[in-house]
Design a protein around this motif. Structure first.
Motif, PDB file in Angstrom:
ATOM      1  N   LEU A 165      -3.175   3.115   6.900  1.00 14.16           N
ATOM      2  CA  LEU A 165      -1.707   3.162   6.928  1.00 14.16           C
ATOM      3  C   LEU A 165      -1.194   4.307   6.056  1.00 14.16           C
ATOM      4  N   VAL A 166      -1.732   4.391   4.860  1.00 13.90           N
ATOM      5  CA  VAL A 166      -1.313   5.445   3.925  1.00 13.90           C
ATOM      6  C   VAL A 166      -1.713   6.820   4.460  1.00 13.90           C
ATOM      7  N   ARG A 167      -2.925   6.917   4.986  1.00 14.58           N
ATOM      8  CA  ARG A 167      -3.390   8.193   5.547  1.00 14.58           C
ATOM      9  C   ARG A 167      -2.476   8.659   6.670  1.00 14.58           C
ATOM     10  N   ASP A 168      -2.099   7.746   7.560  1.00 13.58           N
ATOM     11  CA  ASP A 168      -1.320   8.129   8.731  1.00 13.58           C
ATOM     12  C   ASP A 168       0.140   8.409   8.385  1.00 13.58           C
ATOM     13  N   LEU A 169       0.653   7.780   7.349  1.00 11.62           N
ATOM     14  CA  LEU A 169       2.001   8.120   6.900  1.00 11.62           C
ATOM     15  C   LEU A 169       2.013   9.527   6.319  1.00 11.62           C
ATOM     16  N   GLY A 170       0.940   9.880   5.608  1.00 12.21           N
ATOM     17  CA  GLY A 170       0.841  11.217   5.032  1.00 12.21           C
ATOM     18  C   GLY A 170       1.994  11.514   4.093  1.00 12.21           C
ATOM     19  N   PRO A 171       2.579  12.710   4.180  1.00 12.40           N
ATOM     20  CA  PRO A 171       3.675  13.091   3.290  1.00 12.40           C
ATOM     21  C   PRO A 171       5.047  12.695   3.817  1.00 12.40           C
ATOM     22  N   HIS A 172       5.067  12.000   4.959  1.00  7.96           N
ATOM     23  CA  HIS A 172       6.334  11.752   5.647  1.00  7.96           C
ATOM     24  C   HIS A 172       7.086  10.540   5.072  1.00  7.96           C
ATOM     25  N   LYS A 173       8.330  10.409   5.516  1.00  7.95           N
ATOM     26  CA  LYS A 173       9.148   9.247   5.171  1.00  7.95           C
ATOM     27  C   LYS A 173       9.234   8.258   6.338  1.00  7.95           C
ATOM     28  N   ALA A 174       8.674   8.598   7.468  1.00 12.01           N
ATOM     29  CA  ALA A 174       8.803   7.742   8.650  1.00 12.01           C
ATOM     30  C   ALA A 174       7.500   7.711   9.433  1.00 12.01           C
ATOM     31  N   MET A 175       7.257   6.566  10.073  1.00 10.86           N
ATOM     32  CA  MET A 175       6.032   6.409  10.863  1.00 10.86           C
ATOM     33  C   MET A 175       6.284   5.417  11.986  1.00 10.86           C
ATOM     34  N   ARG A 200       7.950  15.436  11.046  1.00 13.29           N
ATOM     35  CA  ARG A 200       8.212  14.617   9.865  1.00 13.29           C
ATOM     36  C   ARG A 200       7.973  13.137  10.164  1.00 13.29           C
ATOM     37  N   LEU A 201       7.043  12.867  11.059  1.00  6.87           N
ATOM     38  CA  LEU A 201       6.818  11.509  11.545  1.00  6.87           C
ATOM     39  C   LEU A 201       5.324  11.260  11.702  1.00  6.87           C
ATOM     40  N   CYS A 221       0.828  -1.207   0.000  1.00  8.63           N
ATOM     41  CA  CYS A 221       0.000   0.000   0.000  1.00  8.63           C
ATOM     42  C   CYS A 221       0.860   1.253   0.000  1.00  8.63           C
ATOM     43  N   VAL A 222       2.009   1.207   0.653  1.00  8.52           N
ATOM     44  CA  VAL A 222       2.898   2.367   0.637  1.00  8.52           C
ATOM     45  C   VAL A 222       3.496   2.543  -0.761  1.00  8.52           C
ATOM     46  N   HIS A 223       3.935   1.447  -1.364  1.00  4.33           N
ATOM     47  CA  HIS A 223       4.490   1.544  -2.717  1.00  4.33           C
ATOM     48  C   HIS A 223       3.445   2.058  -3.710  1.00  4.33           C
ATOM     49  N   ARG A 224       2.207   1.634  -3.542  1.00  4.02           N
ATOM     50  CA  ARG A 224       1.158   2.057  -4.475  1.00  4.02           C
ATOM     51  C   ARG A 224       0.827   3.548  -4.299  1.00  4.02           C
ATOM     52  N   ALA A 225       0.714   3.979  -3.044  1.00  4.91           N
ATOM     53  CA  ALA A 225       0.278   5.347  -2.768  1.00  4.91           C
ATOM     54  C   ALA A 225       1.402   6.375  -2.848  1.00  4.91           C
ATOM     55  N   ARG A 226       2.632   5.930  -2.631  1.00  3.02           N
ATOM     56  CA  ARG A 226       3.760   6.857  -2.583  1.00  3.02           C
ATOM     57  C   ARG A 226       4.840   6.433  -3.586  1.00  3.02           C
ATOM     58  N   PRO A 227       4.638   6.697  -4.864  1.00  5.02           N
ATOM     59  CA  PRO A 227       5.638   6.308  -5.856  1.00  5.02           C
ATOM     60  C   PRO A 227       6.984   6.991  -5.654  1.00  5.02           C
TER      61      PRO A 227
END
Length: 256
Positions: free
Chosen positions: A162-172, A143-144, A101-107
């Motif tokens: 998961l994607v919503r909570d990661l948002g624009p960040h690189k870490a979660m 940034r988290l 889901c991260v790979h799909r939402a955050r290319p």
């Protein structure tokens, strides 16, 4: 079983040069995660997109991090279909759900790392999350992301959150679960995880010391984060080759 048991020369013959380089770097990340004690037996995952495709690479579900080689990595598409699995072992469904889901939402995030370390789990269980106690922690100021625990990651509906909570960040921080980082390269994702892990480790030790701790102000933390975010840092070109030289001295079989 030695890493040699997971070497498959035929893999290199059937993949592009760009994919092979990605495989070598991802295998290096697995070995480095083992070296820095960021493993949980076979149960966590580091993944990387295959350049110019919608496929990504993940570890076979039964190979320890210090056994991973470039040629043994499983290639899978975003819907979970196995494209190439030289081991025949398959992949962890929970690991696929989180990473895909991260790979799909955050290319923009070509690599995603997820760990269950003692320090990461400890901070994930602390209500306030990561505190601005150290320079390592400050690089993640504002940034988290944080994701509340929903159980073993087998429910596809959790991917949206998961994607919503990661948002624009690189870490979660996955509360009660562990850490997740991504990066524009394998090196970038590993740097994020290395320093998030170190920040968590320092926090656990500082809070266990039994004395009052110093939390830095937001403006100081932002100043640190901004410096470490700046483009053109020379370290981004020199640290990864140095880490791979470390692996070459220990065991160069990750490249096979």
């Amino acid at each position: 079983m030695s890493a040699a048991a997971f070497e498959f020369p035929q893999t290199r013959e059937r993949v592009s040069e760009a994919e092979w380089r990605q495989r070598v770097d991802l295998a290096a990340a697995y070995r480095l995660a083992h070296y820095y004690r960021m493993t949980d037996q076979i149960y966590t995952h580091l993944t990387a997109k295959v350049p110019q495709t919608d496929h990504f690479l993940i570890n076979p579900y039964g190979v320890l991090f210090d056994e991973v080689t470039a040629s043994c990595l499983v290639k899978v598409d975003l819907d979970g279909r196995i494209v190439h699995d030289p081991t025949g072992i398959g992949i962890n469904p929970a690991g696929f759900l989180i990473h895909s889901c991260v790979h799909r939402a955050r290319p923009d995030l070509t690599c995603v790392l997820h760990t269950h370390t003692a320090a990461g789990l400890a901070v994930a269980a602390q209500k306030r999350g990561l505190l601005m106690l150290t320079q390592h922690a400050m690089r993640f100021y504002n940034r988290l992301g944080y994701h509340d625990y929903e159980g073993i990651a087998l429910d596809p509906s959790e991917q949206e959150r998961l994607v919503r909570d990661l948002g624009p960040h690189k870490a979660m921080i996955l509360r009660n679960h562990g850490l997740l980082t991504g990066g524009t390269s394998i090196r970038d994702a590993f740097e994020q995880m290395y320093y998030l892990e170190r920040a968590c480790d320092a926090q656990v030790k500082a809070l266990a010391g039994g004395v009052e701790v110093i939390e830095c102000a937001g403006e100081v933390a932002e100043k640190v984060a901004t410096v470490l975010d700046r483009p053109g840092r020379t370290a981004t070109e020199t640290d990864w080759p140095a880490l791979k030289r470390l692996l070459d001295r220990i065991d160069p079989s990750y490249q096979r």
